[in-house]
Structure formats: C-alpha cells, structure tokens
Design an enzyme around this catalytic site. Sequence first.
Site, PDB file in Angstrom:
ATOM      1  CG  HIS A  64      -0.451   0.281   2.489  1.00  0.00           C
ATOM      2  ND1 HIS A  64       0.187  -0.654   3.260  1.00  0.00           N
ATOM      3  CD2 HIS A  64      -0.427   1.424   3.221  1.00  0.00           C
ATOM      4  CE1 HIS A  64       0.575  -0.101   4.404  1.00  0.00           C
ATOM      5  NE2 HIS A  64       0.215   1.163   4.406  1.00  0.00           N
ATOM      6  CG  HIS A 100       5.577  -0.588   3.726  1.00  0.00           C
ATOM      7  ND1 HIS A 100       4.801  -1.184   2.773  1.00  0.00           N
ATOM      8  CD2 HIS A 100       4.944  -0.824   4.909  1.00  0.00           C
ATOM      9  CE1 HIS A 100       3.747  -1.757   3.351  1.00  0.00           C
ATOM     10  NE2 HIS A 100       3.821  -1.552   4.643  1.00  0.00           N
TER      11      HIS A 100
HETATM   12  C1  BG6 Z   1       1.908  -2.285   7.537  1.00  0.00           C
HETATM   13  C2  BG6 Z   1       2.702  -2.894   8.646  1.00  0.00           C
HETATM   14  O1  BG6 Z   1       2.181  -2.923   6.314  1.00  0.00           O
HETATM   15  O2  BG6 Z   1       2.257  -0.908   7.426  1.00  0.00           O
HETATM   16  C3  BG6 Z   1       2.478  -2.161   9.955  1.00  0.00           C
HETATM   17  O3  BG6 Z   1       2.324  -4.255   8.793  1.00  0.00           O
HETATM   18  C4  BG6 Z   1       2.765  -0.703   9.771  1.00  0.00           C
HETATM   19  O4  BG6 Z   1       3.283  -2.711  10.990  1.00  0.00           O
HETATM   20  C5  BG6 Z   1       1.980  -0.156   8.593  1.00  0.00           C
HETATM   21  O5  BG6 Z   1       2.388  -0.028  10.950  1.00  0.00           O
HETATM   22  C6  BG6 Z   1       2.334   1.281   8.301  1.00  0.00           C
HETATM   23  O6  BG6 Z   1       1.460   1.761   7.345  1.00  0.00           O
HETATM   24  P1  BG6 Z   1       0.956   3.277   7.379  1.00  0.00           P
HETATM   25  O7  BG6 Z   1       0.198   3.424   6.126  1.00  0.00           O
HETATM   26  O8  BG6 Z   1       0.139   3.427   8.614  1.00  0.00           O
HETATM   27  O9  BG6 Z   1       2.202   4.120   7.445  1.00  0.00           O
END
Ligand code: BG6
Length: 471
Positions: free
Chosen positions: A168, A230
Amino acid sequence: MPNPHSDALVFFGATGDLAYKKIFPALQSMVRHGKLDVPVIGVAKAGWTLEQLKARALDSLRTHGGVDEVAWPKLAALLSYVDGEYGDLSTFEAIRKQLGSAQRPAHYLAIPPVLFGTVVEQLVKADCATNARIIVEKPFGHDLQSAQELNRILHTFFDESAIFRIDHYLAKNSVYNLVSFRFSNAIFEGLWNRDHIESVQITMAEDFGVQGRGAFYDATGTIRDVVQNHIFQVLSNLTMEAPARNDSESLRDEKVKVLKSIPPVTANNLVRGQFEGYLNEPGVRPSSTTETFAALRIDINSWRWQGVPFFIRAGKNLPTTCLEVMARVRRPPITDVSPESTPQNYLRIRLNPEMAVAVALSATPATGAKRQLVELVAAQHSRPAEMEAYERVLSDAMAGDATLFARQDYVEEAWRIVDPVLKQDTPVLPYAPHTWGPAHVDDIICPPGSWHNPHSGETEQVRVVQPVRPA
Ligand code: BG6
C-alpha cells in the site's frame, strides 16, 4: 480489449482485521467515486450470514472514516457473502454461483499466504479463474525461497500480467509522487547523484507498538514487515533512473534495476533492536528475538549512486510517527572558513504524516554574522489517509493497471538483499520505548554527520535549524 475492467470483486478474508480496517472503507470510497458498481462477494469461514457481514461492514465504516449515506446503501446492495472452508470445493462452487454472469472476476486474497495455493487451485477447479485477476496482500513470502514458491504457485494458473501484489506504500500519494517530483524538477535532479549527495537517510518511525498484532509481528519483525517492502519502495522511487516510456513495465523495469545494484546487507551493516516490554505483548513468544527496530546501511552500486551510503531506520515505539528522507549534500570547497563552521546543505523530504520538501541552505543573516542553516520548506499539509491507498490499489487492480504493484522480479530482488542477514541471527539490543532505538546504534551504524531524528509537527515555511556554535 487490452485491459478490460474486472466485472466482480471476490475478497477472501472478509471477516478479518484487514477487511475491517481498510477494505470496507476503501470499497465505500470506490462506490462514492464511481469506481465500483459490480458484485462484491465476501468469502470467509466464520459461520456468518450476509446480514452479519453487512453489520460488520457498517461498524467498520463507523470506526474508520464514517458512513456515507449515499455510497453505503449502494455498497450494501452489491455485497454478498459465501461462508465456507477454503479447502472445500463447494465453497468455490458457491462463489461461481454468486458470480452469476460475471466473466472477469478479480480475486483479492486478504488471507495468509500459506492459503494462496489452496485457494487458487480451487478457483481453477470451480471455473472461477478464467480471465480472472489475482490480488495478493503483503507479506509476499517470508524469505526469498518462500516468495519464489508463492510465485511458482500463482504462475501455475495465472500469467504475471494477471497478478497484482499489493504494497500500500506504492499507492500513497507522497511515495508515488516522488518519481514525478524528481523527474519534473530539474533543479533537484541535477544534484541527485554521487557528485553532490554525500549520504541519504530514510527513517520510518512509529510511536506505537504492535497494537494487538503480537502473533503476526513476532513471526515477522521490522525488516520483513516494513523494510523489505515499504521502505524499499521509497528507496527505489528515490534512486531509480527515468523510465524510458511512460508505462507500468518501463517504470517497474527501472525499479528492479536499482535493486539489482544493491548487494546483500551484511551483519556489520545492521542493528536490530527490541523495545522493552515487547515480550509481554499478547501473542509474542516469551524469549522472542524478533526485532521491533532496525537500522541498516545499504550501498547502491550504480553509476549514479556508487559510494553514497543509504541509511535506513525503522521501528515501533519510537518518539514520533513519521516517514522522512534526508539527503546531505557534499560540502563546497570553501577555503576561507573551516568546514565545521559551514553548515552542510541538505534536502529533506517528509512523506508522512504530512508531505513537505525542505532545502537547508547556509546563509549569513547580517554583515559579519555567522553562517546559519536556514530551511526553506515547501509544505503541503494534505494527509493522504491509508484508506485512499487501498482505494487506489483495488481500483487499479480491477482496471488492470499494474503500475502500483510489485512485480515478481522486484519482490525476489528485494528478498535477495535482506535474506542472508535475516538468517544470521544477529544480536537484538533492547531499547526504551519512545527513544530512537538501542543506545549504541551510533557506535555500529552512524551516517556521516549523525542520524537525523525527524521531529513531529508541521514545519514552518522558513526556519533556522541549526545556529552556528560560537567559535
Ligand atoms: C503495515 C505494517 O504494512 O504498514 C504495519 O504491517 C505498519 O506494521 C503499517 O504499521 C504502516 O502503514 P501506514 O500506512 O500506517 O504508514
């Protein structure tokens, strides 16, 4: 037709946590924006009825963003539910029945990867796979070998062009816009290479712990949870070359090329930490050595970046929640003053929670005064919620646009970089919650000029960041 739109969405894991937190709000937004008007079939093994699923969806919307009085009834009308075991063919026959005349469904597997094989096999047997797309959630595998195995399973039945691997972060406006920001601003792009940049830091800090996800997190750890996916997406958007053409494959080719030039992380370039109190979290093993913090150094052996170290830091229970990139620019060859009294220029790009680009310049405020570092901040305060990222990925996958999805070769390259060190059982150092990780991180990995600790709160348009110490 090259990219026909999917004519139904089947989502496995409909009663789960992800559906509750992200998928229902995203589906409602898709309806609101006119991007979803096909049947939506939730699938799970919970012994539920459709009415129970709708009640859960409504509760999810109330908690995550609110109920849209126009969009929600439309979504509710599109929704149906199949309850059954994934290993049971009758579950998939029921899905086929619900699909009705739909010929090009998108199957979204919001379920643990260990179930992927079973589900795709049953989809094929029940005739739900022809012209279908498969959308899969991260984590995509646990290491290189398991990712290759998952790819093998999916490719047995689906072409790569029909597989959409969600990360995402790729769909966050700030992360996605990095590429267009770089290549539409020649003023930065000219500086953005080994001739001018001394080092780059990427910090992804979260000021909360594992939030009830102890069992998942303990089997995963920071590197697998956010670094391999990410942060590497941010890294590759930051460092890739301009794509030859403006299409998804040209862009994804460039991202893979960056990862190919990164050697595997070695044990002496990694610090793992664990916040004090983690072992008391429900679901965490009593003597777990899973990391909740990681700091690592990455080298990119490309023409553009060779010799520029990249420092990555991520963790739970850090002092703030923030994703920030900071690039220090090489010092100019000034001869009349000592380098210490010339503050070093840097570029700071904040990607979360707000978006901001700042350039730190060395300036002399008045005749005879000492140089000061002044940050010029271009801040944009819109905060793209994660829900929007899910709306975008689901809409894009259903439209067959692969740009914002991780391709097979990318995922495998990303695992290649971290896989060896993950298997080395490196030490895990404790840290106090709400600090910047273990006390001795700097003794092991320290960027030139020290770590940059992002602060919370929005930035002013111009600010003096570092008054020069008196001589
Ligand atoms: C998720 C992780 O993919 O991304 C989480 O599993 C993390 O541990 C999260 O907190 C962070 O996503 P965002 O969009 O809240 O920065």
